[in-house]
Design a protein around this motif. Structure first.
Motif, PDB file in Angstrom:
ATOM      1  N   GLU A  87      -4.485   8.327 -10.848  1.00 41.67           N
ATOM      2  CA  GLU A  87      -4.592   9.377  -9.829  1.00 41.67           C
ATOM      3  C   GLU A  87      -5.312   8.771  -8.633  1.00 41.67           C
ATOM      4  O   GLU A  87      -6.375   8.172  -8.787  1.00 41.67           O
ATOM      5  N   ASP A  88      -4.717   8.908  -7.435  1.00 42.54           N
ATOM      6  CA  ASP A  88      -5.342   8.295  -6.256  1.00 42.54           C
ATOM      7  C   ASP A  88      -6.270   9.294  -5.560  1.00 42.54           C
ATOM      8  O   ASP A  88      -6.479  10.418  -6.023  1.00 42.54           O
ATOM      9  N   TRP A  89      -6.838   8.882  -4.417  1.00 41.03           N
ATOM     10  CA  TRP A  89      -7.853   9.677  -3.725  1.00 41.03           C
ATOM     11  C   TRP A  89      -7.293  10.948  -3.087  1.00 41.03           C
ATOM     12  O   TRP A  89      -8.045  11.805  -2.667  1.00 41.03           O
ATOM     13  N   LYS A 119      -6.568  -0.905  -5.752  1.00 38.20           N
ATOM     14  CA  LYS A 119      -7.002   0.164  -6.660  1.00 38.20           C
ATOM     15  C   LYS A 119      -6.700  -0.151  -8.118  1.00 38.20           C
ATOM     16  O   LYS A 119      -7.166   0.549  -9.015  1.00 38.20           O
ATOM     17  N   HIS A 176       0.853  -1.189   0.000  1.00 39.37           N
ATOM     18  CA  HIS A 176       0.000   0.000   0.000  1.00 39.37           C
ATOM     19  C   HIS A 176       0.896   1.249   0.000  1.00 39.37           C
ATOM     20  O   HIS A 176       0.952   2.014   0.968  1.00 39.37           O
ATOM     21  N   ALA A 225       1.163   7.819  -7.451  1.00 40.16           N
ATOM     22  CA  ALA A 225      -0.151   7.354  -7.010  1.00 40.16           C
ATOM     23  C   ALA A 225      -0.009   6.096  -6.152  1.00 40.16           C
ATOM     24  O   ALA A 225       0.794   5.208  -6.464  1.00 40.16           O
ATOM     25  N   HIS A 226      -0.788   6.032  -5.057  1.00 39.40           N
ATOM     26  CA  HIS A 226      -0.781   4.857  -4.189  1.00 39.40           C
ATOM     27  C   HIS A 226      -1.814   3.846  -4.679  1.00 39.40           C
ATOM     28  O   HIS A 226      -2.872   4.220  -5.194  1.00 39.40           O
ATOM     29  N   VAL A 227      -1.497   2.568  -4.466  1.00 34.77           N
ATOM     30  CA  VAL A 227      -2.280   1.507  -5.111  1.00 34.77           C
ATOM     31  C   VAL A 227      -3.329   0.881  -4.192  1.00 34.77           C
ATOM     32  O   VAL A 227      -4.072   0.003  -4.613  1.00 34.77           O
ATOM     33  N   GLY A 228      -3.394   1.299  -2.912  1.00 35.77           N
ATOM     34  CA  GLY A 228      -4.345   0.689  -1.991  1.00 35.77           C
ATOM     35  C   GLY A 228      -3.796  -0.603  -1.403  1.00 35.77           C
ATOM     36  O   GLY A 228      -2.771  -1.128  -1.840  1.00 35.77           O
ATOM     37  N   SER A 270       3.299   3.890  -3.134  1.00 36.02           N
ATOM     38  CA  SER A 270       3.224   4.424  -4.492  1.00 36.02           C
ATOM     39  C   SER A 270       3.664   3.379  -5.510  1.00 36.02           C
ATOM     40  O   SER A 270       4.350   2.398  -5.177  1.00 36.02           O
TER      41      SER A 270
END
Length: 621
Positions: free
Chosen positions: A497-499, A515, A461, A507-510, A463
């Motif tokens: 693009e993350d939240w 994500k 979780h 961007a982070h992938v969850g 980038s």
């Protein structure tokens, strides 16, 4: 001043370094022992100076507090023996001395005690326990994490530090206050009149008996409550981690029941614990009432008999009241102390565990100049009495050779890879890389020499950049972009693009890469392994989540990157591995066919049947 005390302990000291600036031992590279006292001492000895200082200060502050009733009696005595107009002239020195103790010495001592506790022990010793617990847990074998909830393991690691800290600090304070107040009161009262010491002695005997009876029960019930709390946390985390499965199967009600059962168990065990707390509180309140009434009645009677002066009565009653108050504080904290001890005991089940897959004492660093792999009569089965998954498995893979492992599910393909990575140990036989038995090398150097892409890809979780750089921490941004480009991932990464508005490679992938789609996760994982550039490459259904167009593009890149590497590829889709140098067909842990794609087709055996079924078996006539 604050900074000095905050720097006395380094919470993230590595094994071999000293965590304490003063007295202490180097951080051990072994887990703590699985005994309660041994577990506590394992951490306390690393910062002995801090805990010795805590011990001395606890005694000193308790002694200062114990002087307050004596000061009250002294003031009463001065008032009774001096006329008002002569009091300050004749008794200014003892009055000033008592004021100095209360206004200067006691606050300064409490400040020093709080600097040790709040600036050093609370943040740093807590962090030290958490850090070292994590250091040992993260180095456990894969099987260790397969046997428990990850949420429960994380809870034990995070809660052990605060619980150990609180139980030590509260325990030291409680012991000193009880010993100093009780023994000081007995000695002072005995010098005034031996009969005044009797109520305190009787109280102390009953108090010790009360603790002796209730504390072991409280500790055991607190341990069980902590265990139930960790189990509940594990169940909740398990539900959240697999929330997509819960939603897809519309099983929210089932998860309610699953979590509710854990909550009911925790509630029941917590109620059993609080019963002891309530019983202890009521019994102690009754005992304290007896002390106050007994001390007051005895002191007044002795005064009426002329055996003691009024100043002694004025000292005896506050002493009894002080003992009552501190015993109430101890009773209030004793449940917390033993609840924390229970948390520590429960945490020991994950922290004080011998390594499940340790390196041998004389382990060497693996060197891979060529990349030859040999499986020699390897036997392995899951469980003590499980059916052998590999039974006499013999295979030699030449340096730079690319082989494909083929077989039905359960034939032993992935098991062979897991044994190569030493996630499990063969029950017989051995595996060699360039003539080196992998059982005698460090696991870190072994896995550093193997690049693996699995079918079930999980990302961190973090980038996209951090996930790809995981393959080679020293890689430049240009290297990361190049690996992403070769894995056909750069295009979709640039659109991410993350939240929180982070874009592209930032961007982070969850959690676990939730994500991203399965194909996107797979391409990031492939980029990570390409960047690692290990001499041995393992592809376990590496392109199964990709569509045909993207798979074809990646296959072209893989063809180039496989050059000079020893490659093991596993795939149910035979078209993806038909171009390997050799194909190995497994059935029930045995090699039943071995050869090139064309050779095996001509043989008309198991491989040919699988090929015909996939290439034309599902086409209707």
């Amino acid at each position: 001043m604050f900074r000095f005390f905050e720097s006395l302990v380094n919470p993230s000291a590595a094994p071999g370094e000293k965590a304490s600036r003063f007295l202490g031992v180097p951080v051990p590279d072994t887990p703590p022992p699985h005994s309660l006292l041994g577990f506590y001492w394992h951490y306390a000895r690393q910062a002995k100076f801090i805990f010795i200082l805590l011990f001395v200060l606890g005694m000193w502050v308790a002694l200062l507090d114990a002087t307050i009733p004596i000061f009250i009696g002294r003031v009463v005595a001065l008032l009774g023996t001096h006329a008002p107009e002569n009091l300050l002239h004749d008794a200014w020195m003892p009055l000033l001395g008592m004021a100095a103790v209360l206004l200067i010495l006691r606050p300064a001592s409490i400040l020093l005690q709080n600097l040790v506790v709040q600036q050093c022990i609370v943040p740093n010793v807590t962090g030290m326990v958490r850090w070292q617990a994590h250091w040992h847990v993260v180095r456990q074998g894969w099987s260790f994490f397969q046997e428990d909830f990850s949420g429960r393991i994380a809870t034990r690691v995070m809660q052990a530090g605060p619980a150990l800290r609180e139980s030590v600090v509260s325990g030291v304070n409680a012991v000193w206050y009880i010993l100093v107040y009780a023994s000081g009161a007995v000695l002072w009262l005995a010098t005034a009149d031996w009969r005044l010491a009797l109520p305190v002695l009787l109280w102390f005997c009953f108090y010790a008996a009360l603790l002796r009876i209730l504390v072991p029960r409280l500790r055991e019930r607190a341990r069980k409550a902590s265990e139930a709390r960790s189990l509940l946390t594990g169940r909740v985390v398990d539900s959240y981690t697999n929330i997509l499965t819960v939603k897809l199967f519309a099983r929210a009600a089932d998860e309610d029941q699953f979590v509710g059962e854990g909550l009911d168990q925790l509630t029941d065990r917590f109620q059993r614990q609080t019963r002891i707390v309530t019983l202890n509180t009521v019994l102690l309140a009754s005992l304290n009432a007896c002390l106050m009434v007994g001390m007051g009645a005895l002191a007044i009677w002795l005064w009426t008999q002329g055996a003691v002066p009024l100043a002694v009565v004025a000292t005896a009653l506050p002493m009894a009241w002080q003992i009552v108050n501190i015993s109430g504080w101890v009773a209030f904290n004793v449940s917390s102390i033993f609840e924390n001890i229970g948390v520590v005991q429960e945490g020991m089940n994950s922290i004080a565990v011998p390594p499940t897959a340790p390196d041998p004492p004389d382990a060497r660093t693996l060197r891979v100049p060529r990349g030859e792999i040999r499986f020699e009569k390897v036997h392995f089965g899951y469980g003590a009495e499980g059916r052998p998954v590999l039974d006499g498995f013999d295979l030699t893979i030449a340096p730079g050779e690319r082989i494909g492992l083929i077989g039905h599910s359960g034939a032993g393909k992935t098991t062979a890879v897991n044994l190569l990575l030493r996630f499990f140990e063969p029950s017989a036989g051995r595996i060699l890389i360039d003539g080196q038995d992998i059982a005698g090398v460090t696991a870190e150097s072994l896995r550093g020499a193997v690049g693996l892409v699995t079918q079930d890809t999980a990302l961190l979780h973090r980038s996209i950049r951090d996930n790809i750089r995981y393959g080679r921490p020293g890689a430049t941004d240009a290297d990361i972009r190049d690996a992403a480009r070769q894995a056909q991932a750069e295009e979709f990464i640039e659109r991410l693009e993350d939240w929180r508005g982070r874009k592209g490679f930032e961007a982070h992938v969850g959690e676990r890469g939730v994500k991203l789609s399965g194909g996107q996760r797979q391409r990031v994982a492939i980029a990570r392994v390409l960047l690692k550039d290990a001499p041995i490459l393992v592809l376990d259904e590496a392109t199964s989540a990709l569509d045909s167009e993207v798979e074809a593009a990646i296959q072209e890149q893989l063809e180039q990157l496989m050059g000079g590497k020893t490659v093991i590829a596993i795939a149910h889709r035979l078209s993806t591995i038909a171009r390997m140098d050799r194909l190995v067909v497994l059935e029930r842990g045995h090699i039943v066919e071995l050869g090139t794609h064309s050779e095996l087709l001509k043989a008309g055996g198991a491989y040919a049947r699988l090929w015909n079924r996939q290439s034309g078996g599902f086409v209707s006539a």
